[in-house]
Design an enzyme around this catalytic site. Sequence first.
Site, PDB file in Angstrom:
ATOM      1  N   HIS A 202      15.576 -13.217  -8.182  1.00 53.29           N
ATOM      2  CA  HIS A 202      14.855 -14.285  -7.473  1.00 53.29           C
ATOM      3  C   HIS A 202      13.518 -14.541  -8.158  1.00 53.29           C
ATOM      4  O   HIS A 202      13.070 -13.753  -8.983  1.00 53.29           O
ATOM      5  CB  HIS A 202      14.590 -13.891  -6.013  1.00 53.29           C
ATOM      6  CG  HIS A 202      13.642 -12.737  -5.866  1.00 53.29           C
ATOM      7  ND1 HIS A 202      13.998 -11.421  -6.134  1.00 53.29           N
ATOM      8  CD2 HIS A 202      12.340 -12.682  -5.496  1.00 53.29           C
ATOM      9  CE1 HIS A 202      12.962 -10.630  -5.929  1.00 53.29           C
ATOM     10  NE2 HIS A 202      11.930 -11.361  -5.550  1.00 53.29           N
ATOM     11  N   ASP A 204       9.415 -15.417  -6.945  1.00 52.77           N
ATOM     12  CA  ASP A 204       8.567 -15.325  -5.754  1.00 52.77           C
ATOM     13  C   ASP A 204       7.996 -16.712  -5.456  1.00 52.77           C
ATOM     14  O   ASP A 204       7.508 -17.396  -6.363  1.00 52.77           O
ATOM     15  CB  ASP A 204       7.420 -14.329  -5.977  1.00 52.77           C
ATOM     16  CG  ASP A 204       7.923 -12.900  -6.082  1.00 52.77           C
ATOM     17  OD1 ASP A 204       9.067 -12.631  -5.666  1.00 52.77           O
ATOM     18  OD2 ASP A 204       7.176 -12.035  -6.591  1.00 52.77           O
ATOM     19  N   HIS A 259      13.201 -12.102 -11.419  1.00 52.98           N
ATOM     20  CA  HIS A 259      13.245 -10.640 -11.533  1.00 52.98           C
ATOM     21  C   HIS A 259      14.212 -10.053 -10.507  1.00 52.98           C
ATOM     22  O   HIS A 259      14.628 -10.752  -9.570  1.00 52.98           O
ATOM     23  CB  HIS A 259      11.832 -10.050 -11.397  1.00 52.98           C
ATOM     24  CG  HIS A 259      11.103 -10.462 -10.148  1.00 52.98           C
ATOM     25  ND1 HIS A 259      10.600 -11.727  -9.947  1.00 52.98           N
ATOM     26  CD2 HIS A 259      10.794  -9.774  -9.015  1.00 52.98           C
ATOM     27  CE1 HIS A 259      10.011 -11.800  -8.764  1.00 52.98           C
ATOM     28  NE2 HIS A 259      10.123 -10.622  -8.178  1.00 52.98           N
ATOM     29  N   ARG A 269      13.032   4.881  -5.316  1.00 52.75           N
ATOM     30  CA  ARG A 269      11.955   4.029  -5.828  1.00 52.75           C
ATOM     31  C   ARG A 269      11.176   3.489  -4.625  1.00 52.75           C
ATOM     32  O   ARG A 269      11.784   2.996  -3.661  1.00 52.75           O
ATOM     33  CB  ARG A 269      12.554   2.876  -6.641  1.00 52.75           C
ATOM     34  CG  ARG A 269      11.507   1.867  -7.129  1.00 52.75           C
ATOM     35  CD  ARG A 269      12.160   0.781  -7.972  1.00 52.75           C
ATOM     36  NE  ARG A 269      11.278  -0.358  -8.086  1.00 52.75           N
ATOM     37  CZ  ARG A 269      10.432  -0.566  -9.101  1.00 52.75           C
ATOM     38  NH1 ARG A 269      10.366   0.290 -10.100  1.00 52.75           N
ATOM     39  NH2 ARG A 269       9.657  -1.619  -9.112  1.00 52.75           N
TER      40      ARG A 269
HETATM   41  C1  GA4 Z   1      10.829 -13.209  -2.209  1.00 58.91           C
HETATM   42  C2  GA4 Z   1       9.384 -12.681  -2.273  1.00 58.91           C
HETATM   43  C3  GA4 Z   1       8.984 -11.877  -1.017  1.00 58.91           C
HETATM   44  O1  GA4 Z   1       9.605 -10.588  -1.039  1.00 58.91           O
HETATM   45  C4  GA4 Z   1       9.403 -12.614   0.270  1.00 58.91           C
HETATM   46  C5  GA4 Z   1      10.908 -12.757   0.242  1.00 58.91           C
HETATM   47  C6  GA4 Z   1      11.577 -13.379   1.465  1.00 58.91           C
HETATM   48  C7  GA4 Z   1      12.112 -12.285   2.416  1.00 58.91           C
HETATM   49  O2  GA4 Z   1      12.462 -11.189   1.980  1.00 58.91           O
HETATM   50  O3  GA4 Z   1      12.191 -12.574   3.609  1.00 58.91           O
HETATM   51  C8  GA4 Z   1      12.698 -14.307   0.918  1.00 58.91           C
HETATM   52  C9  GA4 Z   1      12.463 -14.375  -0.628  1.00 58.91           C
HETATM   53  C10 GA4 Z   1      11.072 -13.813  -0.816  1.00 58.91           C
HETATM   54  C11 GA4 Z   1      12.582 -15.810  -1.182  1.00 58.91           C
HETATM   55  C12 GA4 Z   1      13.650 -16.707  -0.503  1.00 58.91           C
HETATM   56  C13 GA4 Z   1      13.912 -16.324   0.955  1.00 58.91           C
HETATM   57  C14 GA4 Z   1      12.657 -15.698   1.521  1.00 58.91           C
HETATM   58  C15 GA4 Z   1      14.130 -13.910   1.213  1.00 58.91           C
HETATM   59  C16 GA4 Z   1      14.870 -15.190   1.004  1.00 58.91           C
HETATM   60  C17 GA4 Z   1      16.173 -15.271   0.806  1.00 58.91           C
HETATM   61  C18 GA4 Z   1       8.836 -11.919   1.513  1.00 58.91           C
HETATM   62  C19 GA4 Z   1       9.029 -14.064   0.180  1.00 58.91           C
HETATM   63  O4  GA4 Z   1       8.009 -14.585   0.585  1.00 58.91           O
HETATM   64  O5  GA4 Z   1      10.031 -14.747  -0.436  1.00 58.91           O
END
Ligand code: GA4
Length: 328
Positions: A202, A204, A259, A269
């Site tokens: 994904h 961020d 990443h 981890r």
């Molecule tokens: C990725 C980055 C952060 O961990 C996060 C993630 C969020 C989650 O885990 O709830 C998301 C992911 C993240 C991106 C797309 C959406 C939202 C899971 C998901 C499938 C907390 C964020 O802000 O975006």
Amino acid sequence: MVIMSKQYPKMEQFCVVNSSQSTNTLIPLIDLSQPDSKSCLVKACEEFGFFKVINHGIPTEFISRLESKAIKFFSSPMCEKEKAGPPNPVGYGNKSIGRNGDVGWVEYLLLSTNSENDCQRIASVVGETPENFSLCVNNYVKAVKKMACDILEMLADGLMIQQKNVFSELLMDKQSDSVFRLNHYPPCPVLHGKNLIGFGEHTDPQIISVLRSNNTSGLQISLKEGSWIPVPADQDSFFINVGDSLQVMTNGRFKSVRHRVLANSYKSRVSMIYFGGPPLSEKIAPLPSLLKEGNNNSLYKEFTWLEYKRSAFKSKLADNRLCLFEKI
Ligand code: GA4
């Protein structure tokens, strides 16, 4: 270190990838004590959207205190941890990531960085006062946020932007929608030469992310041509990545890095990540000073962080979320 977990995976539900990947690509290393690091930072954000920082000045006791609290929490019985869940929008989560069916070999705590109340449910699991737990989180978050802001100011300077705090003011804003995440990846054996995915690929969504992990490997970043390179673990350094919003504000000059994390076969981890985001009402668009005269080379439509966040939460983890906001 192995954190004991009595849960065994139903393997079919998890993604696996070949574990035999290695390349000689070096991750950019930035020494924050060097005055000339601005141009190296810009180059790293353009080429990789990812780099490692040393001489960061974050007190080690802030890191170790929070890490030991996280380990204590993740070592608690599942029925106790579940009292701090589900992570909607903050709290404990296990294997399920986001709202659209993504899973990973990971358990985690999601916290907002503006609310002391988040810590209440978590503190009680580890038998602490909420004040004590939130002090640990706050000390750590305050320090990494300051480092993130310093880096963002050096980047603005390196891009010759007049207003040095154009990125950092978004994190400093009282309404900044930043998130903090503690992840635990339990060890998981390699199956037929394949590793289980801890956290799927994904990008961020925010502006910048600051990651620190213990000495267990697993993080990989994707290069432009799609190959994956492992990031050697280093518990004394921080890893920084460009988020989607910074990619947009720089009109694609900085790359939001794809990443993922693979589960390690032997060791747990533990990582802690600060995701620096803007206020919900903030308009995100390429900065005029980075566009050509006439502003006709903007790659993205303007959107608010709330709009982007809403659409991100409707997406699957691996989706390209920015394409919805690209100009055709
Ligand atoms: C990725 C980055 C952060 O961990 C996060 C993630 C969020 C989650 O885990 O709830 C998301 C992911 C993240 C991106 C797309 C959406 C939202 C899971 C998901 C499938 C907390 C964020 O802000 O975006």
